[in-house]
Design a protein around this motif. Structure first.
Motif, mmCIF file in Angstrom:
data_model
loop_
_atom_site.group_PDB
_atom_site.id
_atom_site.type_symbol
_atom_site.label_atom_id
_atom_site.label_comp_id
_atom_site.label_asym_id
_atom_site.label_seq_id
_atom_site.Cartn_x
_atom_site.Cartn_y
_atom_site.Cartn_z
ATOM 1 N N VAL A 195 2.724 3.119 0.686
ATOM 2 C CA VAL A 195 1.860 2.371 -0.183
ATOM 3 C C VAL A 195 0.624 3.229 -0.384
ATOM 4 O O VAL A 195 0.159 4.103 0.411
ATOM 5 C CB VAL A 195 1.570 0.980 0.376
ATOM 6 N N LEU A 196 -0.104 2.967 -1.403
ATOM 7 C CA LEU A 196 -1.208 3.407 -1.669
ATOM 8 C C LEU A 196 -2.365 2.290 -1.421
ATOM 9 O O LEU A 196 -2.422 1.324 -2.088
ATOM 10 C CB LEU A 196 -1.685 3.891 -3.233
ATOM 11 N N TRP A 197 -3.388 2.215 -0.642
ATOM 12 C CA TRP A 197 -4.219 1.818 -0.613
ATOM 13 C C TRP A 197 -5.796 2.041 -1.551
ATOM 14 O O TRP A 197 -5.650 3.124 -1.784
ATOM 15 C CB TRP A 197 -5.106 1.742 1.033
ATOM 16 N N TRP A 198 -6.326 1.050 -2.015
ATOM 17 C CA TRP A 198 -7.494 1.466 -2.728
ATOM 18 C C TRP A 198 -8.553 0.108 -2.773
ATOM 19 O O TRP A 198 -7.994 -0.864 -2.425
ATOM 20 C CB TRP A 198 -7.008 1.811 -4.059
ATOM 21 N N THR A 199 -9.740 0.459 -3.100
ATOM 22 C CA THR A 199 -10.871 -0.745 -3.078
ATOM 23 C C THR A 199 -11.547 -0.678 -4.301
ATOM 24 O O THR A 199 -11.422 -0.186 -5.321
ATOM 25 C CB THR A 199 -11.789 -0.136 -1.979
ATOM 26 N N GLU A 242 -12.947 -5.657 -2.261
ATOM 27 C CA GLU A 242 -11.468 -5.970 -2.048
ATOM 28 C C GLU A 242 -10.686 -4.830 -1.593
ATOM 29 O O GLU A 242 -11.110 -3.512 -2.020
ATOM 30 C CB GLU A 242 -11.112 -6.149 -3.366
ATOM 31 N N LEU A 243 -9.740 -4.795 -0.697
ATOM 32 C CA LEU A 243 -8.915 -3.924 -0.094
ATOM 33 C C LEU A 243 -7.605 -4.167 -0.837
ATOM 34 O O LEU A 243 -6.881 -5.290 -0.612
ATOM 35 C CB LEU A 243 -8.749 -4.053 1.315
ATOM 36 N N HIS A 244 -6.931 -3.295 -1.545
ATOM 37 C CA HIS A 244 -5.647 -3.531 -2.360
ATOM 38 C C HIS A 244 -4.728 -2.751 -1.752
ATOM 39 O O HIS A 244 -4.997 -1.584 -1.261
ATOM 40 C CB HIS A 244 -6.018 -3.257 -3.840
ATOM 41 N N ARG A 245 -3.566 -3.063 -1.855
ATOM 42 C CA ARG A 245 -2.239 -2.224 -1.388
ATOM 43 C C ARG A 245 -1.212 -2.215 -2.357
ATOM 44 O O ARG A 245 -0.692 -3.331 -2.990
ATOM 45 C CB ARG A 245 -1.557 -3.059 -0.036
ATOM 46 N N TYR A 246 -1.151 -0.957 -3.093
ATOM 47 C CA TYR A 246 -0.049 -0.963 -4.224
ATOM 48 C C TYR A 246 1.129 -0.284 -3.652
ATOM 49 O O TYR A 246 1.092 0.805 -3.070
ATOM 50 C CB TYR A 246 -1.003 0.076 -5.278
ATOM 51 N N HIS A 247 1.950 -0.989 -4.120
ATOM 52 C CA HIS A 247 3.619 -0.473 -3.782
ATOM 53 C C HIS A 247 4.264 0.285 -4.987
ATOM 54 O O HIS A 247 4.669 -0.589 -5.663
ATOM 55 C CB HIS A 247 4.378 -1.699 -3.150
ATOM 56 N N PRO A 248 4.490 1.778 -5.099
ATOM 57 C CA PRO A 248 4.892 2.111 -6.393
ATOM 58 C C PRO A 248 6.174 1.913 -6.556
ATOM 59 O O PRO A 248 6.718 1.606 -7.667
ATOM 60 C CB PRO A 248 4.677 3.845 -5.801
ATOM 61 N N ALA A 261 -7.393 -7.944 1.654
ATOM 62 C CA ALA A 261 -8.371 -8.740 2.078
ATOM 63 C C ALA A 261 -9.723 -8.626 1.099
ATOM 64 O O ALA A 261 -9.676 -7.573 0.344
ATOM 65 C CB ALA A 261 -8.869 -8.175 3.302
ATOM 66 N N ALA A 262 -10.522 -9.566 1.223
ATOM 67 C CA ALA A 262 -11.818 -9.481 0.479
ATOM 68 C C ALA A 262 -12.957 -9.645 1.348
ATOM 69 O O ALA A 262 -13.015 -10.611 2.029
ATOM 70 C CB ALA A 262 -11.809 -10.556 -0.795
#
Length: 304
Positions: free
Chosen positions: A29-33, A39-45, A54-55
């Motif tokens: 996954v790619l983490w990004w904020t 906000e902490l995002h988790r992107y699953h390609p 989480a926020a």
């Protein structure tokens, strides 16, 4: 001849300030904020799904891997360890997660300062810079953190910084590239000694601002250009080698990811754009990607 690539939107969203893309091979996954939203995002390609992990009440400006699992987060004036234990539900709602555990807290010059961009080096140390949110010049710094828990040690590496942004090292670790954004240049530092010794400038800009950056396996330096609609790749001698055109002006950072590290992921911002500009840039704040034919370097985890 300078190669030109086109970035495509892989996640159409309206991040205020998307930042700190980080590939996590452990989960694919790619983490990004989104910094101001915390906000902490988790992107699953593979699925194309983005999960809000989480926020936080503080700005979340940077994220790094930890060697023993979990993540390292830069939250406001604090660097903290964090572990998200919930499974991937596949939706965009906040999932369960542990509370962040403070590792180092910084005495910043004022409430108008916060931590900004950060990255781990090959020795497993976390480098984190700060910035003034009101444009105050020369009052911030670049720091290095090593160790765990109460034993974490902080060293101030550079002072007189205004907005500490992109930082990465050559594949052999002997050279560092660094952007203090208001200087409008990417500086080059020798890392063979105990500290950083500036040796020159990789690139200078007039009508755009260098933001986040990353170095690929061949030593090329990819620089996100805030206000420039692009990411530029420079050879170590300063030659402009490639351009990735991005359909959003405020390009904030970039990082290689994917199973083969051949996908360049690019974050962008929408903050400060007028209604007319947002109309012209409907994908401002989105997450972009392209395959420029270059292999990246896996991110180094924090050893503590």
């Amino acid at each position: 001849m300078t190669a030109v690539h086109q970035a495509r939107a892989v996640l159409e969203t309206r991040a205020v300030v998307g930042e700190s893309p980080l590939w996590d091979a452990r989960e694919g996954v790619l983490w990004w904020t989104d910094i101001p939203r915390g906000e902490l995002h988790r992107y699953h390609p593979q699925s194309g799904r983005d999960t809000l992990r989480a926020a936080f009440p503080a700005p979340l400006s940077a994220v790094a891997l930890r060697a023993h699992g979990g993540l390292l987060l830069a939250l406001g004036d604090t660097v903290a360890a964090f572990r998200s234990d919930a499974g991937d539900t596949g939706d965009t709602s906040t999932t369960g997660a542990t509370e962040p555990e403070p590792l180092a807290r910084f005495a910043l010059p004022s409430a108008d300062h916060r931590l900004n961009d950060g990255r781990c080096d090959a020795q497993g140390r976390f480098w984190i810079g700060s910035m003034s949110t009101t444009g105050e010049s020369g009052t911030s710094a670049l720091h290095r953190i090593e160790g765990a828990g109460g034993a974490a040690h902080v060293t101030t590496v550079l002072t007189g910084v205004s907005i500490s942004n992109g930082l990465d090292w050559s594949p052999d670790g002997t050279v560092a590239y660094y952007a203090d954004s208001p200087t409008r240049e990417v500086a080059v530092f020798d890392c063979t000694g105990p500290g950083l010794h500036r040796t020159g400038t990789l690139a200078r800009f007039t009508d755009r601002v260098p933001d986040g950056l990353t170095v690929d396996a061949e030593g090329g330096v990819w620089v996100a250009l805030f206000g420039g609609h692009a990411v530029h790749r420079y050879l170590p001698d300063g030659t402009l080698d490639a351009i990735v055109a991005v359909p959003a002006a405020k390009v904030t950072s970039c990082a290689f990811g994917g199973a083969d590290l051949r996908t360049l992921y690019i974050t962008t911002a929408s903050r400060g754009l007028s209604e007319a500009e947002l109309g012209d840039q409907p994908m401002a704040g989105s997450l972009f990607a392209c395959e420029p034919g270059i292999v990246g370097v896996p991110p180094h985890p924090y050893a503590g």
